[in-house]
Design a protein around this motif. Sequence first.
Motif, PDB file in Angstrom:
ATOM      1  N   TYR A   8       0.847  -1.202   0.000  1.00 49.99           N
ATOM      2  CA  TYR A   8       0.000   0.000   0.000  1.00 49.99           C
ATOM      3  C   TYR A   8       0.880   1.250   0.000  1.00 49.99           C
ATOM      4  O   TYR A   8       1.852   1.328   0.751  1.00 49.99           O
ATOM      5  CB  TYR A   8      -0.889  -0.017   1.247  1.00 49.99           C
ATOM      6  CG  TYR A   8      -1.970   1.025   1.268  1.00 49.99           C
ATOM      7  CD1 TYR A   8      -3.244   0.731   0.788  1.00 49.99           C
ATOM      8  CD2 TYR A   8      -1.739   2.295   1.771  1.00 49.99           C
ATOM      9  CE1 TYR A   8      -4.246   1.684   0.805  1.00 49.99           C
ATOM     10  CE2 TYR A   8      -2.729   3.256   1.791  1.00 49.99           C
ATOM     11  CZ  TYR A   8      -3.994   2.949   1.309  1.00 49.99           C
ATOM     12  OH  TYR A   8      -4.984   3.894   1.331  1.00 49.99           O
ATOM     13  N   ASP A  10       2.139   4.824   0.984  1.00 50.30           N
ATOM     14  CA  ASP A  10       2.019   5.824   2.051  1.00 50.30           C
ATOM     15  C   ASP A  10       0.922   5.427   3.052  1.00 50.30           C
ATOM     16  O   ASP A  10       0.753   4.258   3.343  1.00 50.30           O
ATOM     17  CB  ASP A  10       1.777   7.214   1.447  1.00 50.30           C
ATOM     18  CG  ASP A  10       2.981   7.682   0.642  1.00 50.30           C
ATOM     19  OD1 ASP A  10       4.032   7.949   1.249  1.00 50.30           O
ATOM     20  OD2 ASP A  10       2.875   7.753  -0.598  1.00 50.30           O
ATOM     21  N   HIS A  11       0.144   6.430   3.534  1.00 46.53           N
ATOM     22  CA  HIS A  11      -0.913   6.167   4.521  1.00 46.53           C
ATOM     23  C   HIS A  11      -2.139   6.998   4.169  1.00 46.53           C
ATOM     24  O   HIS A  11      -2.034   8.199   3.932  1.00 46.53           O
ATOM     25  CB  HIS A  11      -0.441   6.529   5.935  1.00 46.53           C
ATOM     26  CG  HIS A  11       0.700   5.681   6.415  1.00 46.53           C
ATOM     27  ND1 HIS A  11       0.518   4.474   7.035  1.00 46.53           N
ATOM     28  CD2 HIS A  11       2.041   5.882   6.335  1.00 46.53           C
ATOM     29  CE1 HIS A  11       1.703   3.952   7.341  1.00 46.53           C
ATOM     30  NE2 HIS A  11       2.633   4.786   6.932  1.00 46.53           N
ATOM     31  N   GLU A  14      -5.626   2.633   4.552  1.00 45.59           N
ATOM     32  CA  GLU A  14      -5.197   1.243   4.718  1.00 45.59           C
ATOM     33  C   GLU A  14      -5.971   0.506   5.812  1.00 45.59           C
ATOM     34  O   GLU A  14      -5.966  -0.734   5.871  1.00 45.59           O
ATOM     35  CB  GLU A  14      -3.694   1.158   5.000  1.00 45.59           C
ATOM     36  CG  GLU A  14      -3.263   1.734   6.331  1.00 45.59           C
ATOM     37  CD  GLU A  14      -2.865   3.203   6.245  1.00 45.59           C
ATOM     38  OE1 GLU A  14      -1.988   3.618   7.016  1.00 45.59           O
ATOM     39  OE2 GLU A  14      -3.445   3.927   5.411  1.00 45.59           O
ATOM     40  N   HIS A  32       3.864  -0.982   3.606  1.00 43.57           N
ATOM     41  CA  HIS A  32       3.836   0.306   2.913  1.00 43.57           C
ATOM     42  C   HIS A  32       5.097   0.550   2.097  1.00 43.57           C
ATOM     43  O   HIS A  32       6.190   0.135   2.473  1.00 43.57           O
ATOM     44  CB  HIS A  32       3.683   1.430   3.935  1.00 43.57           C
ATOM     45  CG  HIS A  32       2.408   1.349   4.721  1.00 43.57           C
ATOM     46  ND1 HIS A  32       1.245   1.958   4.320  1.00 43.57           N
ATOM     47  CD2 HIS A  32       2.121   0.699   5.879  1.00 43.57           C
ATOM     48  CE1 HIS A  32       0.301   1.698   5.208  1.00 43.57           C
ATOM     49  NE2 HIS A  32       0.799   0.932   6.151  1.00 43.57           N
ATOM     50  N   TYR A  34       6.756   4.151   0.103  1.00 42.92           N
ATOM     51  CA  TYR A  34       6.604   5.583   0.315  1.00 42.92           C
ATOM     52  C   TYR A  34       7.124   6.389  -0.875  1.00 42.92           C
ATOM     53  O   TYR A  34       8.100   6.023  -1.528  1.00 42.92           O
ATOM     54  CB  TYR A  34       7.343   6.005   1.585  1.00 42.92           C
ATOM     55  CG  TYR A  34       6.764   5.362   2.822  1.00 42.92           C
ATOM     56  CD1 TYR A  34       5.661   5.908   3.453  1.00 42.92           C
ATOM     57  CD2 TYR A  34       7.293   4.173   3.323  1.00 42.92           C
ATOM     58  CE1 TYR A  34       5.102   5.313   4.570  1.00 42.92           C
ATOM     59  CE2 TYR A  34       6.744   3.556   4.445  1.00 42.92           C
ATOM     60  CZ  TYR A  34       5.647   4.133   5.060  1.00 42.92           C
ATOM     61  OH  TYR A  34       5.093   3.520   6.159  1.00 42.92           O
ATOM     62  N   ASP A  37       3.460  12.427  -1.885  1.00 40.70           N
ATOM     63  CA  ASP A  37       2.017  12.217  -1.770  1.00 40.70           C
ATOM     64  C   ASP A  37       1.251  13.112  -2.743  1.00 40.70           C
ATOM     65  O   ASP A  37       0.434  13.942  -2.355  1.00 40.70           O
ATOM     66  CB  ASP A  37       1.590  12.500  -0.325  1.00 40.70           C
ATOM     67  CG  ASP A  37       0.114  12.194  -0.101  1.00 40.70           C
ATOM     68  OD1 ASP A  37      -0.493  12.863   0.746  1.00 40.70           O
ATOM     69  OD2 ASP A  37      -0.416  11.318  -0.787  1.00 40.70           O
ATOM     70  N   GLY A  56       8.558  -3.263  -1.443  1.00 41.65           N
ATOM     71  CA  GLY A  56       7.322  -3.664  -0.788  1.00 41.65           C
ATOM     72  C   GLY A  56       7.275  -5.152  -0.515  1.00 41.65           C
ATOM     73  O   GLY A  56       6.823  -5.583   0.550  1.00 41.65           O
ATOM     74  N   CYS A  88      -2.714   0.102  -5.424  1.00 42.08           N
ATOM     75  CA  CYS A  88      -2.604   1.484  -5.892  1.00 42.08           C
ATOM     76  C   CYS A  88      -3.094   1.526  -7.334  1.00 42.08           C
ATOM     77  O   CYS A  88      -2.513   0.869  -8.199  1.00 42.08           O
ATOM     78  CB  CYS A  88      -1.157   1.962  -5.798  1.00 42.08           C
ATOM     79  SG  CYS A  88      -0.938   3.700  -6.221  1.00 42.08           S
TER      80      CYS A  88
END
Length: 251
Positions: A8, A10-11, A14, A32, A34, A37, A56, A88
């Motif tokens: 996944y 970033d945040h 989730e 995650h 990164y 964003d 990942g 994503c």
Amino acid sequence: MTTIGIIYPDHAAEDEYPTAASRLGVRLPVVHVYGTDLHAVPELLDLGSPEKLAEGVSRLLTAVAADSVGPVRPGDAVDAVDAVMWACTSGSFVYGHEGVRQQANQLAEVAGVPAASTSQSFVAAVTALGVKRVAVAASYPEEVAVLFTDFLAASGIEVVARGSAGIDTAAEVGSLDGARVTDLALQNDHPAAEALLIPDTAMHTLDVLTAIEDRLGKPVLTANQVTIWHGLRLAGSSVVSDRLGVLFSRV
């Protein structure tokens, strides 16, 4: 227990994965990767790069090993995962139709198990429902939303309407409450559409999904929903639920 590893970005939303896991009785461990964003093409290409996805897989392997009982060799950790999903949409469809396929193949090769992205999950879900015409309610800026509809068209899916909320960051999308998500859906449906697609995994949709379907009278496909559904089917599991939309109750 069926286990689908979730990579996944970033945040944002989730927390929908443990929610779905509890409803379905499966495991959906989330790790995650990164990046910046932004819903912008250069940043999205970086986010979905082979290097980021390999990172990942490494995080996923470590997480599964840590959650296992007793010593686990690296190869054993991947064996404990039945499929891996790149959760994503925009970090896959920005690569184009052929690029999406190549991205998933590379991910599967690194992971050693079946793998796919959210973009591919939308196509699989639309196909499974027998739908030909869709409307799209996108959170993205218009430039990115167009790339999603281009990907759908290249996959043989007719887009009869496209709406774009023009939101620049995943963090902002993740902060939308149920009322705003519902408004986005209702405002961007079209009478000719047989289903409505909401493509951002950063958006919280699971708790309002069935209510939106009831109001529209048609299937609604959302990013985290289709990612979980497709991952389970890649793993050979066909869990049925009446709490995750028409997709999980029909096919």
